[in-house]
Scaffold this motif. Structure first.
Motif, PDB file in Angstrom:
ATOM      1  N   UNK A   1      65.591  42.879  68.610  1.00  0.00           N
ATOM      2  CA  UNK A   1      64.268  42.319  68.303  1.00  0.00           C
ATOM      3  C   UNK A   1      64.406  40.900  67.766  1.00  0.00           C
ATOM      4  N   UNK A   2      63.297  40.188  67.818  1.00  0.00           N
ATOM      5  CA  UNK A   2      63.217  38.842  67.255  1.00  0.00           C
ATOM      6  C   UNK A   2      62.667  38.968  65.827  1.00  0.00           C
ATOM      7  N   UNK A   3      63.323  38.318  64.860  1.00  0.00           N
ATOM      8  CA  UNK A   3      62.955  38.519  63.455  1.00  0.00           C
ATOM      9  C   UNK A   3      63.009  37.198  62.683  1.00  0.00           C
ATOM     10  N   UNK A   4      62.460  37.271  61.473  1.00  0.00           N
ATOM     11  CA  UNK A   4      62.705  36.255  60.452  1.00  0.00           C
ATOM     12  C   UNK A   4      63.436  36.964  59.323  1.00  0.00           C
ATOM     13  N   UNK A   5      64.623  36.496  59.000  1.00  0.00           N
ATOM     14  CA  UNK A   5      65.417  37.110  57.942  1.00  0.00           C
ATOM     15  C   UNK A   5      65.207  36.364  56.638  1.00  0.00           C
ATOM     16  N   UNK A   6      65.018  37.136  55.559  1.00  0.00           N
ATOM     17  CA  UNK A   6      64.925  36.551  54.216  1.00  0.00           C
ATOM     18  C   UNK A   6      66.198  36.891  53.458  1.00  0.00           C
ATOM     19  N   UNK A   7      66.803  35.871  52.869  1.00  0.00           N
ATOM     20  CA  UNK A   7      67.978  36.112  52.038  1.00  0.00           C
ATOM     21  C   UNK A   7      67.806  35.322  50.745  1.00  0.00           C
ATOM     22  N   UNK A   8      68.067  35.970  49.622  1.00  0.00           N
ATOM     23  CA  UNK A   8      67.849  35.354  48.311  1.00  0.00           C
ATOM     24  C   UNK A   8      68.907  34.297  48.013  1.00  0.00           C
TER      25      UNK A   8
ATOM     26  N   UNK B   1      54.275  38.032  49.893  1.00  0.00           N
ATOM     27  CA  UNK B   1      54.746  38.530  48.597  1.00  0.00           C
ATOM     28  C   UNK B   1      56.073  37.881  48.226  1.00  0.00           C
ATOM     29  N   UNK B   2      56.963  37.779  49.187  1.00  0.00           N
ATOM     30  CA  UNK B   2      58.279  37.174  48.946  1.00  0.00           C
ATOM     31  C   UNK B   2      58.142  35.754  48.423  1.00  0.00           C
ATOM     32  N   UNK B   3      57.264  34.967  49.033  1.00  0.00           N
ATOM     33  CA  UNK B   3      57.071  33.578  48.620  1.00  0.00           C
ATOM     34  C   UNK B   3      56.567  33.474  47.187  1.00  0.00           C
ATOM     35  N   UNK B   4      55.668  34.387  46.799  1.00  0.00           N
ATOM     36  CA  UNK B   4      55.129  34.303  45.447  1.00  0.00           C
ATOM     37  C   UNK B   4      56.192  34.633  44.401  1.00  0.00           C
ATOM     38  N   UNK B   5      57.135  35.471  44.768  1.00  0.00           N
ATOM     39  CA  UNK B   5      58.150  35.898  43.808  1.00  0.00           C
ATOM     40  C   UNK B   5      59.335  34.945  43.708  1.00  0.00           C
ATOM     41  N   UNK B   6      59.309  33.844  44.433  1.00  0.00           N
ATOM     42  CA  UNK B   6      60.386  32.876  44.286  1.00  0.00           C
ATOM     43  C   UNK B   6      60.715  32.174  45.578  1.00  0.00           C
ATOM     44  N   UNK B   7      61.543  31.133  45.478  1.00  0.00           N
ATOM     45  CA  UNK B   7      61.987  30.391  46.654  1.00  0.00           C
ATOM     46  C   UNK B   7      63.066  31.174  47.389  1.00  0.00           C
ATOM     47  N   UNK B   8      62.801  31.542  48.614  1.00  0.00           N
ATOM     48  CA  UNK B   8      63.752  32.322  49.412  1.00  0.00           C
ATOM     49  C   UNK B   8      64.208  31.481  50.605  1.00  0.00           C
ATOM     50  N   UNK B   9      65.212  31.961  51.265  1.00  0.00           N
ATOM     51  CA  UNK B   9      65.662  31.359  52.523  1.00  0.00           C
ATOM     52  C   UNK B   9      65.152  32.208  53.682  1.00  0.00           C
ATOM     53  N   UNK B  10      64.546  31.553  54.672  1.00  0.00           N
ATOM     54  CA  UNK B  10      64.048  32.242  55.858  1.00  0.00           C
ATOM     55  C   UNK B  10      64.753  31.673  57.083  1.00  0.00           C
ATOM     56  N   UNK B  11      65.334  32.571  57.861  1.00  0.00           N
ATOM     57  CA  UNK B  11      66.113  32.137  59.020  1.00  0.00           C
ATOM     58  C   UNK B  11      65.678  32.944  60.241  1.00  0.00           C
ATOM     59  N   UNK B  12      65.204  32.240  61.256  1.00  0.00           N
ATOM     60  CA  UNK B  12      64.755  32.899  62.476  1.00  0.00           C
ATOM     61  C   UNK B  12      65.950  33.267  63.349  1.00  0.00           C
ATOM     62  N   UNK B  13      65.803  34.357  64.090  1.00  0.00           N
ATOM     63  CA  UNK B  13      66.885  34.731  64.990  1.00  0.00           C
ATOM     64  C   UNK B  13      66.572  35.975  65.790  1.00  0.00           C
ATOM     65  N   UNK B  14      67.570  36.419  66.546  1.00  0.00           N
ATOM     66  CA  UNK B  14      67.449  37.613  67.377  1.00  0.00           C
ATOM     67  C   UNK B  14      68.568  38.583  67.055  1.00  0.00           C
TER      68      UNK B  14
END
Length: 338
Positions: A264-271, A230-243
């Motif tokens: 936890x291990x996550x993928x963070x989305x920031x606009x 859903x995030x991808x369809x709504x626009x270009x976002x930044x995705x950053x992997x981390x812990x």
């Protein structure tokens, strides 16, 4: 009562599933958008509500009545297509009054209703013109007036602005929003235009691959998408992997303090608009500007930090240059973690 409810609607063509268990409730007077790419099932859903297609499974309720087997003319739902479909040999007034004529209404009643609608859609004095004498926006208003002439409970709009140029598109968005608010008619808009859906909807249903992935208010669906899809369809976002560990978010581009203390291990989305640029100090993450696109009220940047490209949208008056060193500030407390 013009509340609409779809319960587990399914539709297939030639063995291919087009709609997969679509469930959606639209409140009376609400304006909701079905947002998604071409081929995701938006128009099929609209046609099923209008009665132009029959669903294979599921229930369709308008008010508290199941209308799945009710014919088109008795459903109280009308659809306006992107191509208007006006009768070229009929005047504007005749086009608007066509549905009433087919219902065998009195000529005086038809004229009174047509005059009322011409005023409502701001086309007074144009009743004697033919469709080929009208602009695109005027044709669209005629199509909407024709739909409203039969006093529908539900107004369905299929990509209504796609054939209009940018300026006229903005004008018609505002016109339809104001008209819907004035009439308080339950309205479903089909669109693939993200900005359009965000601007004129009470709620948005994001459709992908024949399924509704998320239903929410525009601000919520943009800021807090429930999936990367859903995030991808709504626009270009930044995705950053981390812990995440003990209030720290360790990533490939740096270490950040965050409120979340769950490990936890996550993928963070920031606009892109939630990242800030600065070259007046040496604070933040240092990067190099690799792309600059100036768009008047905003500037689009790509910035390389280590081996990661970060997208930034700035509305600052200051324009940074290609290959310039820059410091960026990111607050992951405004991000979404997947």
């Amino acid at each position: 009562m013009s509340q609409i409810e779809l319960k587990n609607i399914n539709k297939s063509f030639d063995g291919k599933t087009i709609l997969n268990n679509i469930s959606l409730k639209v409140e009376e007077g609400e304006r909701i958008s079905l947002l998604g790419p071409s081929g995701c099932g938006k128009t099929t859903t609209l046609k099923i509500i209008a009665g132009l297609l029959k669903n294979d499974k599921g229930q369709l309720l308008i008010g508290d009545k199941d209308v799945s087997k009710v014919p088109v003319e008795k459903r109280g739902a009308v659809i306006v297509f992107q191509d208007y479909l006006l009768f070229p040999h009929m005047t504007v007034a005749e086009n608007i009054g066509f549905g009433l004529k087919m219902a065998k209404k009195n000529k005086n009643i038809i004229k009174e209703k047509v005059d009322e609608l011409l005023k409502l859609v701001k086309l007074e004095g144009l009743g004697d013109r033919y469709p080929d004498e009208l602009s695109g926006g005027q044709k669209q208003r005629v199509a909407i007036a024709r739909a409203l002439a039969v006093d529908p409970k539900v107004l369905l709009l299929d990509e209504p602005f796609s054939n209009l140029d940018t300026g006229l598109r903005d004008e018609m968005r505002e016109f339809i929003s104001n008209l819907q608010r004035k009439l308080n008619i339950t309205t479903i808009l089909v669109t693939h235009d993200k900005e359009e859906a965000l601007m004129i909807s009470d709620r948005i249903a994001v459709m992908l691959n024949g399924e509704i992935k998320q239903i929410d208010e525009p601000s919520e669906i943009y800021k807090h998408p429930k999936s990367i899809e859903v995030a991808n369809f709504l626009g270009n976002r930044n995705y950053i992997k981390g812990n995440i560990k003990e209030g720290k978010f360790e990533t490939e581009i740096g270490l950040f303090n965050i409120d979340n203390r769950e490990q936890k291990e996550v993928i963070a989305m920031i606009n892109p608009e939630d990242i800030y640029l600065d070259n007046s100090s040496n604070e933040g993450l240092e990067g190099t500007i690799t792309e600059v696109r100036y768009a008047g009220d905003r500037i689009y940047y790509k910035i390389k930090i280590k081996n990661k490209q970060i997208r930034v949208i700035s509305n600052s008056d200051k324009v940074y240059r290609l290959n310039e060193k820059i410091f960026i500030h990111m607050d992951f407390n405004n991000g979404v973690f997947f």
